[in-house]
Design an enzyme around this catalytic site. Structure first.
Site, PDB file in Angstrom:
ATOM      1  N   VAL A  52       0.800  -1.225   0.000  1.00  0.00           N
ATOM      2  CA  VAL A  52       0.000   0.000   0.000  1.00  0.00           C
ATOM      3  C   VAL A  52       0.834   1.276   0.000  1.00  0.00           C
ATOM      4  O   VAL A  52       0.276   2.371  -0.035  1.00  0.00           O
ATOM      5  CB  VAL A  52      -0.967   0.042   1.211  1.00  0.00           C
ATOM      6  CG1 VAL A  52      -2.037  -1.021   1.076  1.00  0.00           C
ATOM      7  CG2 VAL A  52      -0.215  -0.086   2.530  1.00  0.00           C
ATOM      8  N   TYR A  53       2.148   1.168   0.041  1.00  0.00           N
ATOM      9  CA  TYR A  53       2.963   2.382   0.021  1.00  0.00           C
ATOM     10  C   TYR A  53       2.820   3.065  -1.337  1.00  0.00           C
ATOM     11  O   TYR A  53       3.206   2.526  -2.375  1.00  0.00           O
ATOM     12  CB  TYR A  53       4.432   2.060   0.283  1.00  0.00           C
ATOM     13  CG  TYR A  53       4.762   1.663   1.703  1.00  0.00           C
ATOM     14  CD1 TYR A  53       3.829   1.783   2.737  1.00  0.00           C
ATOM     15  CD2 TYR A  53       6.017   1.174   2.037  1.00  0.00           C
ATOM     16  CE1 TYR A  53       4.130   1.422   4.038  1.00  0.00           C
ATOM     17  CE2 TYR A  53       6.333   0.807   3.345  1.00  0.00           C
ATOM     18  CZ  TYR A  53       5.381   0.929   4.334  1.00  0.00           C
ATOM     19  OH  TYR A  53       5.698   0.570   5.623  1.00  0.00           O
TER      20      TYR A  53
END
Length: 321
Positions: A52-53
């Site tokens: 999710v970065y």
């Protein structure tokens, strides 16, 4: 850079990890390449990211650098799953389906055949723990994952997951840990040590506050001034934090170094810690963190920092006397 075993496993990693949460937002691909090369040349091996970065961009950038900048087999690649990426049925969470779907996505973005350390990014109370751990088992059995860990688990969550028999052993837990955030010492650290699980501290510099950069305001080029990180940094800008930052600065002056190195050396050598995860906007910041490799705090200074940052232990963490 010194190498350490990760928990009660045979996996050796550098005692400092490179965090990539800013890659794709504050750090572009060219700067990321320079960082990765500097880290590897210093002896660093453990590189941490997550699905999710920056909506997967961090993984994509890292994947594009593997082989081009640093050989794949010279790095220990760690990534995470569980956090929600989208609203689809497999877009997040710790169900077997969602986790294995997330794993395939990470492998694709990274352009690799396997993940060295796959971490559960958070506890999911909506999914039976047995189902979650079965996904780790399947991932390891398939060869797509070599080792498994967790992140942001409380003490009871970590102990429960580690003690459930018949599943892939957990070798690491990634938690916020610094001179400004020592709450994990109450339950998480003892649980990790009991089960032979290595600690990977995130935000080891107190979200940047321990460097002293915020003592006289908020620099315009700092995370504290950015729209997406201002609240993140503000949590550690308290009166208590100011006292600790002053103590760190005093220690740094006495040792002829800087506050960043003192704060990083302190957490790096805490019981159970394997490798703090350091993130940097640019290579100059990263080189500042790498300089901490040369510093070992004298016992008297370590004791003084322990005292000024001590957390309260009450019942039942403190035995009855």
């Amino acid at each position: 850079m010194e190498q350490r075993y990760l928990g009660r496993s045979g996996l050796r990693v550098s005692r400092m990890a490179l965090g990539t949460m800013t890659w794709g937002r504050d750090t572009d691909a060219d700067e990321a390449a320079t960082q990765l090369l500097a880290f590897a040349e210093a002896g660093g091996t453990l590189v941490d990211t997550a699905d999710v970065y920056v909506e997967g961009e961090s993984e994509r950038i890292l994947g594009g650098l593997l082989g081009e900048v640093v050989p794949r087999d010279e790095l220990v690649i760690a990534t995470k799953a569980v956090a929600r990426r989208n609203d689809g049925p497999f877009g997040g969470g710790a169900s077997r389906g969602a986790l294995l779907h997330a794993l395939d996505g990470s492998l694709r973005r990274l352009g690799v055949e396997h993940i060295d350390l796959w971490q559960l990014h958070a506890w999911d109370a909506n999914v039976p723990l047995e189902e979650t751990l079965s996904a780790l088992d399947a991932a390891v059995a398939s060869g797509k994952v070599r080792y498994a860990g967790v992140s942001n688990y409380s003490g009871w969550q970590l102990g429960t997951a580690a003690a459930l028999p018949g599943h892939t052993p957990l070798v690491s837990t990634q938690v916020e840990y610094s001179l400004l955030e020592r709450g994990v010492e109450r339950e998480v650290v003892p649980a990790a040590q009991h089960h032979g699980i290595g600690l990977l501290p995130w935000a080891p510099l107190g979200r940047g506050v321990l460097t002293g950069k915020y003592r006289n305001g908020t620099p315009s080029d700092s995370r504290g001034a950015s729209a997406h990180f201002a609240g993140y940094v503000e949590q550690h800008r308290t009166e208590r934090a100011a006292r600790i930052v002053q103590a760190v600065a005093t220690a740094a002056d006495g040792l002829g170094t800087n506050a960043l190195c003192v704060a990083l050396a302190w957490v790096r050598d805490r019981p159970g810690v394997v490798a703090p995860v350091v993130g940097a906007r640019d290579t100059a910041q990263l080189l500042g963190s790498l300089a901490a490799e040369e510093l070992t705090l004298p016992p008297a200074i370590r004791a003084a920092l322990d005292d000024v940052s001590a957390v309260e232990f009450g019942y039942p963490e403190r035995p009855l006397g």
